[in-house]
Design a protein around this motif. Structure first.
Motif, short mmCIF file in Angstrom:
data_model
loop_
_atom_site.label_atom_id
_atom_site.label_comp_id
_atom_site.label_asym_id
_atom_site.label_seq_id
_atom_site.Cartn_x
_atom_site.Cartn_y
_atom_site.Cartn_z
N LEU A 113 0.84 -1.20 0.00
CA LEU A 113 0.00 0.00 0.00
C LEU A 113 0.87 1.25 0.00
CD1 LEU A 113 -2.76 -1.04 2.56
CD2 LEU A 113 -2.91 -1.00 0.08
N HIS A 114 0.23 2.37 0.05
CA HIS A 114 0.91 3.67 0.07
C HIS A 114 1.95 3.71 1.18
CE1 HIS A 114 -2.38 4.74 -2.55
NE2 HIS A 114 -3.20 4.24 -1.65
N GLY A 115 3.05 4.35 0.90
CA GLY A 115 4.14 4.43 1.87
C GLY A 115 4.89 3.13 2.04
N ASN A 116 4.83 2.27 1.02
CA ASN A 116 5.52 0.98 1.04
C ASN A 116 5.11 0.10 2.21
OD1 ASN A 116 6.89 1.15 -1.36
ND2 ASN A 116 8.64 2.20 -0.42
N ARG A 117 3.87 0.22 2.64
CA ARG A 117 3.37 -0.62 3.73
C ARG A 117 2.97 -1.98 3.15
NH1 ARG A 117 -1.82 -0.87 7.13
NH2 ARG A 117 -2.70 0.23 5.37
N HIS A 118 3.63 -3.02 3.60
CA HIS A 118 3.39 -4.38 3.12
C HIS A 118 2.23 -5.01 3.89
CE1 HIS A 118 4.24 -8.29 1.38
NE2 HIS A 118 4.18 -8.79 2.60
N VAL A 119 1.25 -5.52 3.15
CA VAL A 119 0.11 -6.20 3.76
C VAL A 119 0.09 -7.63 3.23
CG1 VAL A 119 -2.39 -6.22 4.06
CG2 VAL A 119 -1.19 -4.03 3.87
N PRO A 120 0.37 -8.60 4.08
CA PRO A 120 0.38 -10.00 3.63
C PRO A 120 -1.01 -10.48 3.22
CG PRO A 120 1.44 -9.77 5.78
CD PRO A 120 0.77 -8.47 5.48
N ALA A 121 -1.06 -11.47 2.35
CA ALA A 121 -2.32 -12.08 1.94
C ALA A 121 -3.13 -12.50 3.17
CB ALA A 121 -2.04 -13.31 1.07
N GLY A 122 -4.42 -12.26 3.12
CA GLY A 122 -5.30 -12.65 4.22
C GLY A 122 -5.33 -11.68 5.37
N THR A 123 -4.59 -10.59 5.28
CA THR A 123 -4.59 -9.55 6.32
C THR A 123 -5.53 -8.43 5.88
OG1 THR A 123 -2.28 -10.06 6.84
CG2 THR A 123 -3.13 -7.93 7.60
N PRO A 124 -6.41 -7.98 6.76
CA PRO A 124 -7.36 -6.95 6.34
C PRO A 124 -6.69 -5.65 5.88
CG PRO A 124 -8.09 -7.95 8.39
CD PRO A 124 -6.70 -8.46 8.11
N ILE A 125 -7.21 -5.12 4.80
CA ILE A 125 -6.85 -3.77 4.34
C ILE A 125 -7.81 -2.78 4.97
CG2 ILE A 125 -6.71 -2.26 2.32
CD1 ILE A 125 -5.95 -4.82 0.72
N HIS A 126 -9.07 -3.16 5.05
CA HIS A 126 -10.09 -2.39 5.75
C HIS A 126 -10.69 -3.29 6.83
CE1 HIS A 126 -10.37 -0.47 1.66
NE2 HIS A 126 -10.20 0.59 2.42
N HIS A 127 -10.81 -2.76 8.03
CA HIS A 127 -11.57 -3.41 9.10
C HIS A 127 -12.20 -2.27 9.88
CE1 HIS A 127 -11.86 -6.68 12.44
NE2 HIS A 127 -13.04 -6.22 12.06
N MET A 128 -13.51 -2.11 9.70
CA MET A 128 -14.21 -0.94 10.22
C MET A 128 -15.46 -1.37 10.98
SD MET A 128 -13.91 1.32 6.79
CE MET A 128 -12.30 1.80 6.19
N TRP A 129 -15.83 -0.53 11.93
CA TRP A 129 -16.97 -0.81 12.80
C TRP A 129 -17.82 0.46 12.94
CZ3 TRP A 129 -16.75 -5.64 15.29
CH2 TRP A 129 -15.50 -6.28 15.26
N ILE A 130 -19.12 0.26 13.02
CA ILE A 130 -20.04 1.37 13.35
C ILE A 130 -21.09 0.82 14.31
CG2 ILE A 130 -21.73 3.06 12.53
CD1 ILE A 130 -20.43 2.87 9.77
N ARG A 131 -21.40 1.59 15.34
CA ARG A 131 -22.54 1.30 16.21
C ARG A 131 -23.45 2.53 16.20
NH1 ARG A 131 -20.65 0.52 21.53
NH2 ARG A 131 -20.33 -1.67 21.02
N LEU A 132 -24.70 2.32 15.81
CA LEU A 132 -25.72 3.36 15.90
C LEU A 132 -26.67 2.97 17.02
CD1 LEU A 132 -26.76 3.82 12.15
CD2 LEU A 132 -25.09 5.16 13.45
N THR A 133 -26.93 3.90 17.91
CA THR A 133 -27.97 3.69 18.92
C THR A 133 -29.18 4.49 18.46
OG1 THR A 133 -26.31 3.43 20.66
CG2 THR A 133 -28.56 3.95 21.36
N VAL A 134 -30.32 3.80 18.33
CA VAL A 134 -31.53 4.43 17.82
C VAL A 134 -32.67 4.23 18.82
CG1 VAL A 134 -30.84 4.11 15.41
CG2 VAL A 134 -32.29 2.39 16.50
N ASN A 135 -33.66 5.11 18.71
CA ASN A 135 -34.86 4.93 19.52
C ASN A 135 -35.88 4.12 18.72
OD1 ASN A 135 -36.10 6.76 17.74
ND2 ASN A 135 -36.04 8.45 19.20
N SER A 136 -37.07 3.92 19.28
CA SER A 136 -38.07 3.08 18.62
C SER A 136 -38.63 3.71 17.35
CB SER A 136 -39.20 2.72 19.58
OG SER A 136 -39.83 3.91 20.03
N SER A 137 -38.35 4.99 17.12
CA SER A 137 -38.75 5.66 15.87
C SER A 137 -37.61 5.67 14.86
CB SER A 137 -39.19 7.10 16.16
OG SER A 137 -40.32 7.11 16.98
N LEU A 138 -36.52 4.98 15.18
CA LEU A 138 -35.33 4.87 14.34
C LEU A 138 -34.61 6.21 14.13
CD1 LEU A 138 -36.31 2.19 11.69
CD2 LEU A 138 -34.90 1.93 13.71
#
Length: 191
Positions: A46-71
């Motif tokens: 990747l950019h900056g000569n960062r080596h990512v071996p096969a099977g290693t995530p390039i993207h790993h992202m999380w989102i949590r939304l807290t909603v009420n009963s009306s969304l």
């Protein structure tokens, strides 16, 4: 995969896994969580000569939304464990703009206005947009008819819930064949 035709000879090169989870909270709110993982089946630099071996995530992202009963979004938390550029996690700050937005009508517009372009992250926009579907499947009162006599919001939004189809006829017979009211334009209304 249960498709009719077998695939041509091929080689797997990219995998994206997306997972959604919904939780009913003790405080009558709901948590809708999303996770995205992208990885390659071969080594990549990747950019900056960062080596990512096969099977290693390039993207790993999380989102949590807290909603009420009306969304309506009450709180947002977002994180990036893996990302291609060092400053990518800065995009998670803009996710706070979604607090107060409704996951019902206008959700896509709210995402574009608050997280569009360089204000957000393409992958997080994809995740948050698709979080509405599991939210609808979890927050049951969205599927009940209100006192206004209008059909539940999910009717008329897909083949299975066609107002003229067997699903609506069986489960919501009062809305079988339903047609939305047509607004008259002002010129026709004057005549």
């Amino acid at each position: 995969m249960p498709l009719i035709h077998p695939p041509a000879n091929r080689k797997l090169v990219n995998m994206r896994d997306v997972r959604f989870r919904c939780y009913a909270r003790e405080d009558d709110l709901w948590d809708v969580e999303a996770e995205l993982i992208d990885l390659k089946t071969y080594d990549i630099t990747l950019h900056g000569n960062r080596h990512v071996p096969a099977g290693t995530p390039i993207h790993h992202m999380w989102i949590r939304l807290t909603v009420n009963s009306s969304l309506v979004v009450q709180a947002v938390e977002a994180a990036m464990d893996d990302h291609p550029l060092a400053h990518c996690p800065e995009a998670t700050r803009s996710m706070q703009r979604m607090v107060g937005c409704s996951m019902t009508r206008g959700w896509r517009k709210a995402i574009n206005e608050n997280l569009g372009g360089v204000e957000g992250c393409t992958h997080m926009r994809e995740l948050i947009f698709n979080m509405a579907t599991p939210a609808f499947h979890s927050v049951l009162n969205q599927f009940s008819t209100g006192d206004d006599g209008l059909p539940p919001r999910h009717l008329g939004q897909c083949h299975g819930w066609d107002f003229n189809g067997p699903g609506v006829a069986e489960h919501y017979p009062e809305f079988a064949g339903w047609q939305p009211l047509v607004k008259l334009d002002k010129a026709k209304a004057r005549n």
